[in-house]
Write a protein that holds these residues in place. Structure first.
Motif, PDB file in Angstrom:
ATOM      1  N   GLY A 169      26.504   1.352  28.628  1.00 51.85           N
ATOM      2  CA  GLY A 169      26.514   1.615  30.059  1.00 51.85           C
ATOM      3  C   GLY A 169      26.731   0.356  30.884  1.00 51.85           C
ATOM      4  N   THR A 170      27.172   0.541  32.094  1.00 51.53           N
ATOM      5  CA  THR A 170      27.419  -0.582  33.013  1.00 51.53           C
ATOM      6  C   THR A 170      26.139  -1.381  33.252  1.00 51.53           C
ATOM      7  N   GLY A 171      26.284  -2.695  33.261  1.00 55.56           N
ATOM      8  CA  GLY A 171      25.162  -3.570  33.557  1.00 55.56           C
ATOM      9  C   GLY A 171      24.427  -4.091  32.347  1.00 55.56           C
ATOM     10  N   LYS A 172      24.718  -3.543  31.191  1.00 54.60           N
ATOM     11  CA  LYS A 172      24.029  -3.991  29.974  1.00 54.60           C
ATOM     12  C   LYS A 172      24.592  -5.322  29.486  1.00 54.60           C
ATOM     13  N   LYS A 173      23.715  -6.079  28.844  1.00 51.74           N
ATOM     14  CA  LYS A 173      24.143  -7.326  28.196  1.00 51.74           C
ATOM     15  C   LYS A 173      24.517  -7.015  26.751  1.00 51.74           C
ATOM     16  N   ILE A 174      25.665  -7.533  26.322  1.00 49.40           N
ATOM     17  CA  ILE A 174      26.085  -7.274  24.946  1.00 49.40           C
ATOM     18  C   ILE A 174      26.556  -8.564  24.285  1.00 49.40           C
ATOM     19  N   THR A 175      26.413  -8.599  22.981  1.00 51.46           N
ATOM     20  CA  THR A 175      26.931  -9.715  22.186  1.00 51.46           C
ATOM     21  C   THR A 175      27.757  -9.141  21.045  1.00 51.46           C
TER      22      THR A 175
ATOM     23  N   SER B  97      26.754  -8.834  31.807  1.00 52.97           N
ATOM     24  CA  SER B  97      26.625  -7.563  32.522  1.00 52.97           C
ATOM     25  C   SER B  97      27.929  -6.803  32.360  1.00 52.97           C
ATOM     26  N   ALA B  98      27.942  -5.874  31.432  1.00 56.12           N
ATOM     27  CA  ALA B  98      29.177  -5.168  31.110  1.00 56.12           C
ATOM     28  C   ALA B  98      29.622  -4.273  32.261  1.00 56.12           C
TER      29      ALA B  98
ATOM     30  N   PRO C  94      33.059  -1.403  33.424  1.00 53.60           N
ATOM     31  CA  PRO C  94      34.162  -0.602  32.857  1.00 53.60           C
ATOM     32  C   PRO C  94      35.449  -1.396  32.652  1.00 53.60           C
ATOM     33  N   SER C  95      35.683  -2.417  33.486  1.00 58.08           N
ATOM     34  CA  SER C  95      36.902  -3.232  33.331  1.00 58.08           C
ATOM     35  C   SER C  95      36.877  -4.052  32.040  1.00 58.08           C
ATOM     36  N   HIS C  96      35.729  -4.147  31.396  1.00 62.17           N
ATOM     37  CA  HIS C  96      35.622  -4.868  30.122  1.00 62.17           C
ATOM     38  C   HIS C  96      35.987  -3.990  28.932  1.00 62.17           C
ATOM     39  N   THR C  97      36.238  -2.730  29.171  1.00 63.89           N
ATOM     40  CA  THR C  97      36.633  -1.827  28.097  1.00 63.89           C
ATOM     41  C   THR C  97      37.936  -2.302  27.474  1.00 63.89           C
ATOM     42  N   SER C  98      37.910  -2.584  26.171  1.00 61.53           N
ATOM     43  CA  SER C  98      39.074  -3.143  25.490  1.00 61.53           C
ATOM     44  C   SER C  98      38.726  -3.309  24.012  1.00 61.53           C
ATOM     45  N   GLN C  99      39.699  -3.817  23.259  1.00 58.78           N
ATOM     46  CA  GLN C  99      39.402  -4.243  21.893  1.00 58.78           C
ATOM     47  C   GLN C  99      39.319  -5.754  21.879  1.00 58.78           C
ATOM     48  N   TYR C 100      38.315  -6.267  21.155  1.00 56.97           N
ATOM     49  CA  TYR C 100      38.117  -7.705  21.056  1.00 56.97           C
ATOM     50  C   TYR C 100      38.309  -8.117  19.596  1.00 56.97           C
ATOM     51  N   LEU C 101      39.252  -9.029  19.396  1.00 56.73           N
ATOM     52  CA  LEU C 101      39.592  -9.484  18.053  1.00 56.73           C
ATOM     53  C   LEU C 101      39.194 -10.940  17.878  1.00 56.73           C
TER      54      LEU C 101
ATOM     55  N   PHE D  62      43.591 -15.815  10.603  1.00 49.88           N
ATOM     56  CA  PHE D  62      43.054 -14.651   9.917  1.00 49.88           C
ATOM     57  C   PHE D  62      42.211 -13.878  10.918  1.00 49.88           C
ATOM     58  N   PHE D  63      42.442 -12.579  10.960  1.00 46.54           N
ATOM     59  CA  PHE D  63      41.789 -11.755  11.973  1.00 46.54           C
ATOM     60  C   PHE D  63      40.706 -10.867  11.371  1.00 46.54           C
ATOM     61  N   GLY D  64      39.667 -10.661  12.160  1.00 48.60           N
ATOM     62  CA  GLY D  64      38.671  -9.679  11.830  1.00 48.60           C
ATOM     63  C   GLY D  64      39.151  -8.286  12.199  1.00 48.60           C
ATOM     64  N   PRO D  65      38.359  -7.261  11.893  1.00 46.51           N
ATOM     65  CA  PRO D  65      38.761  -5.879  12.139  1.00 46.51           C
ATOM     66  C   PRO D  65      38.681  -5.464  13.597  1.00 46.51           C
ATOM     67  N   GLY D  66      38.054  -6.287  14.425  1.00 47.04           N
ATOM     68  CA  GLY D  66      37.977  -5.985  15.844  1.00 47.04           C
ATOM     69  C   GLY D  66      36.758  -5.177  16.233  1.00 47.04           C
ATOM     70  N   THR D  67      36.382  -5.287  17.507  1.00 51.12           N
ATOM     71  CA  THR D  67      35.335  -4.449  18.103  1.00 51.12           C
ATOM     72  C   THR D  67      35.959  -3.692  19.264  1.00 51.12           C
ATOM     73  N   ARG D  68      35.879  -2.385  19.188  1.00 49.44           N
ATOM     74  CA  ARG D  68      36.363  -1.551  20.299  1.00 49.44           C
ATOM     75  C   ARG D  68      35.194  -1.283  21.239  1.00 49.44           C
ATOM     76  N   LEU D  69      35.283  -1.859  22.436  1.00 53.13           N
ATOM     77  CA  LEU D  69      34.202  -1.757  23.413  1.00 53.13           C
ATOM     78  C   LEU D  69      34.582  -0.768  24.507  1.00 53.13           C
ATOM     79  N   THR D  70      33.682   0.149  24.773  1.00 55.89           N
ATOM     80  CA  THR D  70      33.843   1.080  25.887  1.00 55.89           C
ATOM     81  C   THR D  70      32.628   0.958  26.788  1.00 55.89           C
ATOM     82  N   VAL D  71      32.881   0.648  28.061  1.00 54.95           N
ATOM     83  CA  VAL D  71      31.796   0.527  29.031  1.00 54.95           C
ATOM     84  C   VAL D  71      31.900   1.700  30.008  1.00 54.95           C
ATOM     85  N   LEU D  72      30.849   2.485  30.055  1.00 55.11           N
ATOM     86  CA  LEU D  72      30.878   3.698  30.889  1.00 55.11           C
ATOM     87  C   LEU D  72      30.402   3.417  32.314  1.00 55.11           C
TER      88      LEU D  72
END
Lengths: 114, 112
Positions: A14-20, A80-81, A83-90, A104-114
Motif C-alpha cells: 500500500g501507499t506510504g509503506k517503507k520497503i526494501t 514511502s512507496a 503508485p508511481s513506483h510500480t515497476s520491475q526492479y532488476l 549478470f542479472f538477478g530475476p527481478g522484483t515486480r513491485l506494485t504499489v496500490l
C-alpha cells in the motif's frame, strides 16, 4: 554460472509503506547496479556501486536509496512507496571496475504499489 | 552521448522462419563493447554475446548469429529456424562510462 539473487520476486504493497528490495551476489563482483524497467520496456539505471561504501545515482532520477556495506549485498529502499513506483526492479553485478564486462542479472522484483 | 536504437518494437514469425533483430548504436568512444541480452517472460535478463569494437568478425553459436558492422554502427542478431522458446524481448546494449546503455528492446513472438 551467475549467482545473483533478489527477494522478494513479487511485492504488492500500500501507499506510504517503507520497503526494501534485497539483492545479493556470491561471485565477489565489485560493481553492482539497480535498473528500473516497465514491463518489456527499456532498462533505466537508477543506482550503481563500485564497491563497499561507494554508491552513485544513475541516469534516471529515483526516490529510492541504496547502501553497500558488504561486497555481496546491495539493498534498495523506498521510504514511502507510491503508485508511481510500480515497476520491475532488476539488480545486476559485474566483475572489476571496468564497465566493459558483462553484467549478470538477478530475476527481478515486480513491485506494485496500490 | 551514448545511444542504442532498436527500431523494431515487435516482430512476429512462424516457427522455423529466420528472423533478424536490428541494433544501431551511437558512441564517441573508440573502444567499446556491444551486448545482446534475452529477457523471457520470467523477467530475468540472459546474456547472449559480447563483442568488442575491434573485432568485426561475424559470430555463430548454434542457431544464433551476429553481424557487427562498424561502418554502419550496427550489431544485428539473427535467429535461424526460430522456435517457440525463442519468444522473448531481446535487448541490445553498449558499454558506457558507468554502466550499459540499453536499447528499448524488440519483442519477438514465434508462433507454432
Amino acid at each position: 554460472e551467475a549467482d545473483i539473487y533478489q527477494t522478494p520476486r513479487y511485492l504488492v504493497i500500500g501507499t506510504g509503506k517503507k520497503i526494501t528490495l534485497e539483492c545479493s551476489q556470491t561471485m565477489g563482483h565489485d560493481k553492482m547496479y539497480w535498473y528500473q524497467q516497465d514491463p518489456g520496456m527499456e532498462l533505466h539505471l537508477i543506482h550503481y556501486s563500485y564497491g563497499v561504501n561507494s554508491t552513485e545515482k544513475g541516469d534516471l532520477s529515483s526516490e529510492s536509496t541504496v547502501s553497500r556495506i558488504r561486497t555481496e549485498h546491495f539493498p534498495l529502499t523506498l521510504e514511502s512507496a507510491r503508485p508511481s513506483h510500480t515497476s520491475q526492479y532488476l539488480c545486476a553485478s559485474s566483475l572489476g571496475a571496468s564497465s566493459y564486462n558483462e553484467q549478470f542479472f538477478g530475476p527481478g522484483t515486480r513491485l506494485t504499489v496500490l | 552521448a551514448q545511444k542504442v536504437t532498436q527500431a523494431q518494437t515487435e516482430i512476429s514469425v512462424v516457427e522455423k522462419e529466420d528472423v533478424t533483430l536490428d541494433c544501431v548504436y551511437e558512441t564517441r568512444d573508440t573502444t567499446y563493447y556491444l551486448f545482446w541480452y534475452k529477457q523471457p517472460p520470467s523477467g530475468e535478463l540472459v546474456f547472449l554475446i559480447r563483442r568488442n569494437s575491434f573485432d568485426e568478425q561475424n559470430e555463430i553459436s548454434g542457431r544464433y548469429s551476429w553481424n557487427f558492422q562498424k561502418s554502419t554502427s550496427s550489431f544485428n542478431f539473427t535467429i535461424t529456424a526460430s522456435q517457440v522458446v525463442d519468444s522473448a524481448v531481446y535487448f541490445c546494449a553498449l558499454t558506457g562510462r558507468r554502466a550499459l546503455t540499453f536499447g528499448s528492446g524488440t519483442r519477438l513472438q514465434v508462433q507454432p
